[in-house]
Design an enzyme around this catalytic site. Structure first.
Site, PDB file in Angstrom:
ATOM      1  N   SER A 195     -10.389  -0.953   3.918  1.00  0.00           N
ATOM      2  CA  SER A 195      -9.568  -1.190   5.110  1.00  0.00           C
ATOM      3  C   SER A 195      -9.096   0.145   5.679  1.00  0.00           C
ATOM      4  O   SER A 195      -8.455   0.911   4.968  1.00  0.00           O
ATOM      5  CB  SER A 195      -8.331  -2.006   4.749  1.00  0.00           C
ATOM      6  OG  SER A 195      -8.700  -3.230   4.194  1.00  0.00           O
ATOM      7  N   ARG A 212       0.829  -1.224   0.000  1.00  0.00           N
ATOM      8  CA  ARG A 212       0.000   0.000   0.000  1.00  0.00           C
ATOM      9  C   ARG A 212       0.859   1.268   0.000  1.00  0.00           C
ATOM     10  O   ARG A 212       0.489   2.284   0.595  1.00  0.00           O
ATOM     11  CB  ARG A 212      -0.953   0.043   1.206  1.00  0.00           C
ATOM     12  CG  ARG A 212      -1.962  -1.067   1.258  1.00  0.00           C
ATOM     13  CD  ARG A 212      -2.950  -1.040   0.092  1.00  0.00           C
ATOM     14  NE  ARG A 212      -4.061  -1.939   0.319  1.00  0.00           N
ATOM     15  CZ  ARG A 212      -4.042  -3.236   0.010  1.00  0.00           C
ATOM     16  NH1 ARG A 212      -2.990  -3.766  -0.569  1.00  0.00           N
ATOM     17  NH2 ARG A 212      -5.104  -3.987   0.247  1.00  0.00           N
ATOM     18  N   GLU A 247      -4.413   3.148   6.990  1.00  0.00           N
ATOM     19  CA  GLU A 247      -4.202   3.055   5.544  1.00  0.00           C
ATOM     20  C   GLU A 247      -4.851   4.252   4.854  1.00  0.00           C
ATOM     21  O   GLU A 247      -4.397   4.715   3.815  1.00  0.00           O
ATOM     22  CB  GLU A 247      -4.822   1.752   5.043  1.00  0.00           C
ATOM     23  CG  GLU A 247      -4.239   1.291   3.736  1.00  0.00           C
ATOM     24  CD  GLU A 247      -5.269   0.727   2.794  1.00  0.00           C
ATOM     25  OE1 GLU A 247      -5.520   1.375   1.766  1.00  0.00           O
ATOM     26  OE2 GLU A 247      -5.803  -0.344   3.090  1.00  0.00           O
TER      27      GLU A 247
END
Ligand code: EPU
Length: 341
Positions: A240, A166, A336
């Site tokens: 998420s 990510r 995130e």
């Protein structure tokens, strides 16, 4: 058409959390020329704007004074091909899932495991989106980006993007410098099926297929995602909220001793990944409903806005989860989602 900079625009429809804050200045670009024109105008000039694509990975906590640029660059084209691959170029403002569906229709293989991920093409390399054993970096060929301050268009290859879990250079060293214009993907003529991720194989078995195909994998992913993840059109969320933490092996071992059922995935000899969703669930937060917002009942990694939540409320919930997980497991979660401002 002359560019129109709007003032005090509600961003509610431009972020999948559905948080209602205002942008002081807001402009939409559909071409590179429009990007250039917007960046030459007064509230934008010399500044790094907030680039909005699908708005699926942000939590807005207050009105946005940084000028906002909505990236609506469109177009998908078969750029080149060789014996094994198609090189497909998609503009940054294309919706990711529609792009995936387009690829599947044309039998261009490689992005099927990434079906139904919210957001736009431009954000996909930015945070190296991933699901079910595939990440964008695995199908990435190159991208074109415009330098906000120097006015040059540069092509980045995969190495220059410095992809991580990510992560990419655009979230780190080059943060705020570039506007991604298009991404070229290297897609296979003969598919390689990625069905190792447990849930996919299970779902494919349930589907009782005659023949494996990228369409079937896409459908399996769509089935799994829609059964566990809330549809942002119905319940505000940004997927998420936290990353899965990478911890030293010793920490993972201690966790396994206390909780033999803990899912721990070794990465190398020194580190392992622990699903944040499991930690949050074990800490008792799964399904927590605080009225306007809460933790999704089917996937603890997803925070939700049931309607009318403020960004600060959702943020406070994430803080409470962070400190509780730290206290219980000694593991520090990392968000995130981008928190703004
Ligand atoms: N788990 C729990 N409780 C939960 C959620 C998960 O115990 O509430 C456990 C599961 O039982 C499983 C493990 O955690 O053992 C992993 O769960 P899952 O397969 O659902 O995936 P994840 O690690 O929670 C990651 C990505 C998702 C991606 C899925 C599938 C991150 C931060 N998230 O989630 O990506 O769809 O894998 O590949 O890496 C996103 O980034 O927005 C996103 C949705």
């Amino acid at each position: 058409m002359a560019i129109h900079v709007e003032e005090n625009v509600s961003l509610r429809l431009y972020n999948t959390f559905g948080i209602d804050v205002k942008a002081k200045h807001f402009a939409v670009a559909a071409t590179l020329e429009e990007v250039q024109e917007i960046l030459s105008l007064d509230p934008y000039k010399g500044k790094s704007p907030l680039i909005l694509g699908g708005g699926s990975n942000i939590l807005l906590r207050a009105d946005i004074v940084t000028p906002v640029l909505l990236n609506r660059l469109k177009g998908i084209s078969l750029f080149a091909e060789d014996e094994d691959c198609y090189y497909v170029k998609a503009s940054a403002g294309e919706n990711w899932h529609q792009f995936v569906m387009f690829c599947i229709q044309h039998e261009w293989a490689g992005v099927e495991n990434l079906s139904l991920i919210p957001g736009n093409v431009g954000a996909s390399p930015m945070q190296n989106i991933g699901a079910y054993g595939v990440e964008v970096k695995d199908v990435f060929h190159s991208l074109e980006a415009y330098h906000i301050f120097d006015g040059v268009v540069k092509e980045f290859n995969a190495t220059e993007c410095a992809f991580g879990y990510r992560e990419s250079v655009f979230k780190n060293k080059e943060k705020g410098n570039w506007i991604i214009l298009s991404v070229t993907f290297k897609l296979r003529k003969r598919p390689v099926f990625h069905t190792n991720y447990g849930a996919i194989q299970e779902e494919l078995d349930k589907m009782k297929l005659d023949k494996m195909s990228i369409k079937a994998i896409s459908q399996a992913v769509i089935n799994i995602r829609s059964s566990k993840l809330p549809d942002p059109k119905k319940i505000g969320n940004a997927g998420s909220f936290f990353k899965n933490p990478v911890v030293p092996i010793a920490v993972a071992k201690t966790l396994k001793e206390s909780y033999p059922d803990a899912p721990v995935y070794p990465i190398d000899e020194l580190t392992a990944k622990v699903p944040a969703g499991w930690l949050i669930e074990k800490a008792g937060w799964k399904g927590k409903n605080l009225g306007s917002h809460g933790v999704h009942a089917l996937q603890a990694l997803v925070l939700v806005n049931y309607g009318g939540a403020t960004g600060n409320e959702v943020y406070a919930l994430s803080e409470a989860i962070l400190s509780d997980v730290k206290l219980r497991f000694g593991i520090v979660l990392e968000r995130e989602v981008n928190i703004l401002p």
